[in-house]
Design a protein around this motif. Structure first.
Motif, short mmCIF file in Angstrom:
data_model
loop_
_atom_site.label_atom_id
_atom_site.label_comp_id
_atom_site.label_asym_id
_atom_site.label_seq_id
_atom_site.Cartn_x
_atom_site.Cartn_y
_atom_site.Cartn_z
N ASP A 40 0.83 -1.20 0.00
CA ASP A 40 0.00 0.00 0.00
C ASP A 40 0.87 1.26 0.00
O ASP A 40 0.58 2.21 -0.73
CB ASP A 40 -0.94 -0.02 1.21
N LEU A 41 1.93 1.26 0.79
CA LEU A 41 2.83 2.42 0.83
C LEU A 41 3.51 2.65 -0.52
O LEU A 41 3.65 3.79 -0.97
CB LEU A 41 3.88 2.24 1.93
N ILE A 42 3.92 1.57 -1.17
CA ILE A 42 4.56 1.69 -2.48
C ILE A 42 3.57 2.25 -3.51
O ILE A 42 3.89 3.18 -4.26
CB ILE A 42 5.12 0.33 -2.95
N ALA A 43 2.37 1.70 -3.53
CA ALA A 43 1.36 2.17 -4.49
C ALA A 43 1.01 3.64 -4.24
O ALA A 43 0.89 4.43 -5.18
CB ALA A 43 0.10 1.30 -4.40
N GLU A 44 0.89 4.01 -2.98
CA GLU A 44 0.59 5.41 -2.66
C GLU A 44 1.75 6.32 -3.05
O GLU A 44 1.54 7.45 -3.51
CB GLU A 44 0.27 5.56 -1.17
N ARG A 45 2.98 5.84 -2.90
CA ARG A 45 4.14 6.64 -3.31
C ARG A 45 4.12 6.86 -4.81
O ARG A 45 4.42 7.96 -5.30
CB ARG A 45 5.44 5.95 -2.86
N ILE A 46 3.74 5.85 -5.57
CA ILE A 46 3.62 5.99 -7.03
C ILE A 46 2.57 7.04 -7.36
O ILE A 46 2.76 7.89 -8.23
CB ILE A 46 3.30 4.63 -7.68
#
Length: 164
Positions: free
Chosen positions: A72-78
């Motif tokens: 979730d953190l990676i997707a939100e960073r994208i």
């Protein structure tokens, strides 16, 4: 083309389009690997058997919960970069280095698979961290460093668990 149009440059958070695409490309690869790893952990959680069942059933759940949060953190960073994270299984499987496995592995083989995944993920995270550091993206670098620290700790613990 007018001079003012030539000087206009795509900027998101201080990064031009090419820099943003490099960051997001690296993050999407990590996202793909993490998602296949996450699903593998769920497979192992559901299908582990034997004398290690209680220990590993609980550990696999802990690991997939952490993986889900990191995904979730990676997707939100994208999304912070105004781009779209991979979100289809076909994209994950196409871009990931981590591969699916069956449901009939021994508990030791499951742990060995998780350890291999950790190595792939840490290698992927380190590659990504170098790219983002070169571009001055300390926020993404900081996120990746936290992920690496956690996976290294899990790697040590699971390695100790199966050591004979």
């Amino acid at each position: 083309m007018s001079i003012s149009a030539e000087k206009r440059v795509f900027k998101k958070l201080g990064y031009n389009k090419e820099e943003s695409e490099k960051i997001v490309g690296s993050l999407n690869k990590l996202l793909a690997n993490y998602h296949v790893h996450y699903q593998k952990l769920r497979n192992f959680h559901w299908n582990v058997t034997g004398s290690d069942f209680f220990d590993l059933h609980e550990k696999f759940e802990e690991l997939y919960d952490e993986s889900f949060a990191n995904i979730d953190l990676i997707a939100e960073r994208i999304r912070v970069f105004g781009m779209t994270p991979y979100s289809l299984m076909k994209d994950y499987l196409e871009h990931a280095d981590i591969e699916e496995v069956g449901t009939d592995l021994s508990s030791k083989a499951m742990v060995e698979e998780v350890l291999k995944d950790f190595q792939i993920l840490v290698d992927n995270m380190n590659e990504c961290a170098v790219k983002v550091a070169d571009l001055g993206d300390t926020a993404t670098e900081d996120m990746l460093i936290a992920f690496i620290k956690s996976l290294e700790l899990h790697h040590w613990m699971l390695s100790s668990f199966i050591k004979e």
